[in-house]
Design a protein around this motif. Structure first.
Motif, PDB file in Angstrom:
ATOM      1  N   PHE A   1       0.965  -1.292   0.299  1.00 32.45           N
ATOM      2  CA  PHE A   1       0.315  -0.277   0.607  1.00 32.45           C
ATOM      3  C   PHE A   1       1.249   1.079  -0.121  1.00 32.45           C
ATOM      4  O   PHE A   1       0.942   2.175  -0.781  1.00 32.45           O
ATOM      5  N   LEU A   2       1.612   1.180   0.772  1.00 28.16           N
ATOM      6  CA  LEU A   2       2.604   2.260   1.216  1.00 28.16           C
ATOM      7  C   LEU A   2       3.656   2.869  -0.276  1.00 28.16           C
ATOM      8  O   LEU A   2       3.773   3.926  -0.612  1.00 28.16           O
TER       9      LEU A   2
ATOM     10  N   MET B   1       4.302   6.900   8.814  1.00 27.24           N
ATOM     11  CA  MET B   1       4.465   6.631   7.128  1.00 27.24           C
ATOM     12  C   MET B   1       3.770   7.135   6.721  1.00 27.24           C
ATOM     13  O   MET B   1       3.597   7.837   5.484  1.00 27.24           O
ATOM     14  N   LEU B   2       2.343   6.227   6.592  1.00 35.42           N
ATOM     15  CA  LEU B   2       0.170   6.992   6.024  1.00 35.42           C
ATOM     16  C   LEU B   2       1.224   8.451   5.920  1.00 35.42           C
ATOM     17  O   LEU B   2       0.354   9.300   4.895  1.00 35.42           O
ATOM     18  N   ASN B   3       0.916   9.047   7.477  1.00 38.26           N
ATOM     19  CA  ASN B   3       0.837  10.488   7.868  1.00 38.26           C
ATOM     20  C   ASN B   3       1.655  11.492   6.476  1.00 38.26           C
ATOM     21  O   ASN B   3       2.059  12.618   6.591  1.00 38.26           O
TER      22      ASN B   3
ATOM     23  N   THR C   1      -6.967   7.120   1.745  1.00 36.77           N
ATOM     24  CA  THR C   1      -8.300   6.840   2.932  1.00 36.77           C
ATOM     25  C   THR C   1      -8.492   4.965   3.297  1.00 36.77           C
ATOM     26  O   THR C   1      -8.396   4.508   3.818  1.00 36.77           O
ATOM     27  N   PHE C   2      -8.698   4.581   1.532  1.00 36.35           N
ATOM     28  CA  PHE C   2      -8.022   2.571   2.064  1.00 36.35           C
ATOM     29  C   PHE C   2      -6.981   2.214   2.720  1.00 36.35           C
ATOM     30  O   PHE C   2      -7.665   1.269   3.746  1.00 36.35           O
ATOM     31  N   SER C   3      -5.452   3.151   2.517  1.00 43.26           N
ATOM     32  CA  SER C   3      -5.050   2.455   3.505  1.00 43.26           C
ATOM     33  C   SER C   3      -5.258   3.018   4.839  1.00 43.26           C
ATOM     34  O   SER C   3      -4.748   1.499   5.715  1.00 43.26           O
TER      35      SER C   3
ATOM     36  N   LEU D   1      -6.915   0.585   9.943  1.00 42.54           N
ATOM     37  CA  LEU D   1      -7.841   0.387  11.210  1.00 42.54           C
ATOM     38  C   LEU D   1      -8.669  -0.497  11.596  1.00 42.54           C
ATOM     39  O   LEU D   1      -8.902  -1.557  12.568  1.00 42.54           O
ATOM     40  N   VAL D   2      -8.607  -1.525  10.451  1.00 35.34           N
ATOM     41  CA  VAL D   2      -9.891  -2.576  10.462  1.00 35.34           C
ATOM     42  C   VAL D   2      -8.011  -3.880  10.944  1.00 35.34           C
ATOM     43  O   VAL D   2      -9.310  -5.072  11.655  1.00 35.34           O
ATOM     44  N   PHE D   3      -6.901  -3.947  10.402  1.00 31.05           N
ATOM     45  CA  PHE D   3      -6.099  -4.397  11.540  1.00 31.05           C
ATOM     46  C   PHE D   3      -6.001  -4.512  12.804  1.00 31.05           C
ATOM     47  O   PHE D   3      -6.337  -5.304  13.194  1.00 31.05           O
ATOM     48  N   VAL D   4      -6.179  -3.684  13.267  1.00 36.52           N
ATOM     49  CA  VAL D   4      -5.989  -3.388  14.712  1.00 36.52           C
ATOM     50  C   VAL D   4      -7.116  -4.107  14.799  1.00 36.52           C
ATOM     51  O   VAL D   4      -6.966  -4.562  16.317  1.00 36.52           O
ATOM     52  N   VAL D   5      -8.617  -3.342  14.510  1.00 37.26           N
ATOM     53  CA  VAL D   5      -9.834  -4.167  15.367  1.00 37.26           C
ATOM     54  C   VAL D   5      -9.532  -5.264  14.666  1.00 37.26           C
ATOM     55  O   VAL D   5     -10.385  -6.218  16.162  1.00 37.26           O
TER      56      VAL D   5
END
Length: 318
Positions: free
Chosen positions: A164-165, A186-188, A195-197, A202-206
């Motif tokens: 993704f990055l 790094m995303l920042n 948005t998707f990344s 967030l989904v990974f964390v959840v």
């Protein structure tokens, strides 16, 4: 290739942040950092050796402990080079591929450690709530499957993040908020629509840390309910003591992790010093403290240490 303000590059470099305002004291600051890294490496390596050579430690809970120690060793060796390079050699730059590689291992190993903590909670749940079926449920095959599942989950869910990055250009100074490469950080710095990344992160964390934390919480609610129904207070206390090491390890792992995640997602203009403290607490304190927790709280580990090295108990009152 250097990065200039307002320009993007396919092969950017990133700059690690040191401790703001204390650059002249890096050599002195490096001493406790180095000692803690060496302590983490030595402590976790020692736990691995003890579990390997001591027959009394050939039990499921200590196999999980060995997996935890192996994960902590990986975290220490992944982060130590960049941290110490800043303090000792004033090296603040890292290339994109090296940064993505470090990021992948940091997040994967963190996910694996969280999964191992869940497996250890399951071990305690079975030991206290179904002791007669413990050896039937927690077999060597079960231990291997739980450990393998934690590893496969981490690798599978984290594998897309570097890709993704790599699809984003990076522009600006590309100054990271930590002494290592961290995905939200790094995303920042990426240019374009992330948005998707961001949602995937967030989904990974959840799907990992949140689900794991819920399972651990539910396990201990069930454990406490079982302990409260035991006939004698002495048995209640002894049963709770068997969970003390695991509870301490859970707190040491999750509290810095949650704090760092909150800083990244819900705060703005946070002090760089606070970022530096929290980031190093997250990845340095956990590998350093886990061996100490089990050396000080686990009677089996203490007995193995006394047998092999003549180490005496250090806990007052024991």
């Amino acid at each position: 290739m250097p990065i200039f303000n307002g320009t993007a590059s396919a092969w950017p470099t990133f700059s690690f942040i040191s401790i703001p305002g204390l650059e002249t004291a890096h050599i002195w600051i490096s001493i406790p950092f180095c000692l803690m890294y060496l302590g983490a490496l030595a402590g976790n390596a020692l736990l691995l050796i003890l579990v390997r050579v001591e027959q009394n430690l050939h039990e499921p809970q200590f196999y999980f402990l060995a997996m935890l120690a192996l994960t902590d060793l990986g975290l220490s060796m992944t982060t130590m080079p960049s941290v110490m390079a800043i303090f000792w050699f004033d090296v603040h730059h890292i290339g994109l591929d090296a940064c993505l590689t470090q990021m992948f291992f940091i997040h994967t190993l963190s996910s694996v450690e969280s999964g191992v903590l869940v497996a250890m909670a399951f071990d305690r749940l079975v030991a206290i709530c179904a002791p007669l079926n413990y050896t039937r449920i927690l077999t060597h095959c079960t231990v291997a499957c739980l450990s393998g599942a934690a590893l496969v989950r981490g690798v599978t869910l984290l594998a897309p993040l570097p890709f993704f990055l790599r699809t984003f250009p990076f522009c600006g100074d590309n100054i990271l908020s930590h002494s290592y490469c961290y995905y939200p950080d790094m995303l920042n710095l990426a240019c374009g629509d992330v948005t998707f990344s961001s949602v995937y992160g967030l989904v990974f964390v959840v799907c990992t840390f949140a689900v794991d934390a819920i399972f651990i919480l539910v396990s201990y609610i069930k454990i406490l309910g079982t302990i409260m129904n035991l006939e004698t207070q002495d048995r209640n206390w002894r049963s709770l003591q068997t969970c003390a090491c695991h509870l301490c390890t859970v707190l040491v792992f999750y509290l810095p992790l949650i704090s760092l995640a909150v800083l990244h997602r819900y705060t703005r203009d946070t002090s760089p010093i606070l970022y530096t403290i929290m980031s190093n607490t997250y990845l340095l304190m956990t590998p350093f403290l886990n061996p100490l927790v089990y050396s000080l709280k686990s009677r089996q580990i203490q007995a193995a240490l006394r047998k092999r090295f003549g180490v005496q108990r250090v806990i007052a009152g024991e």
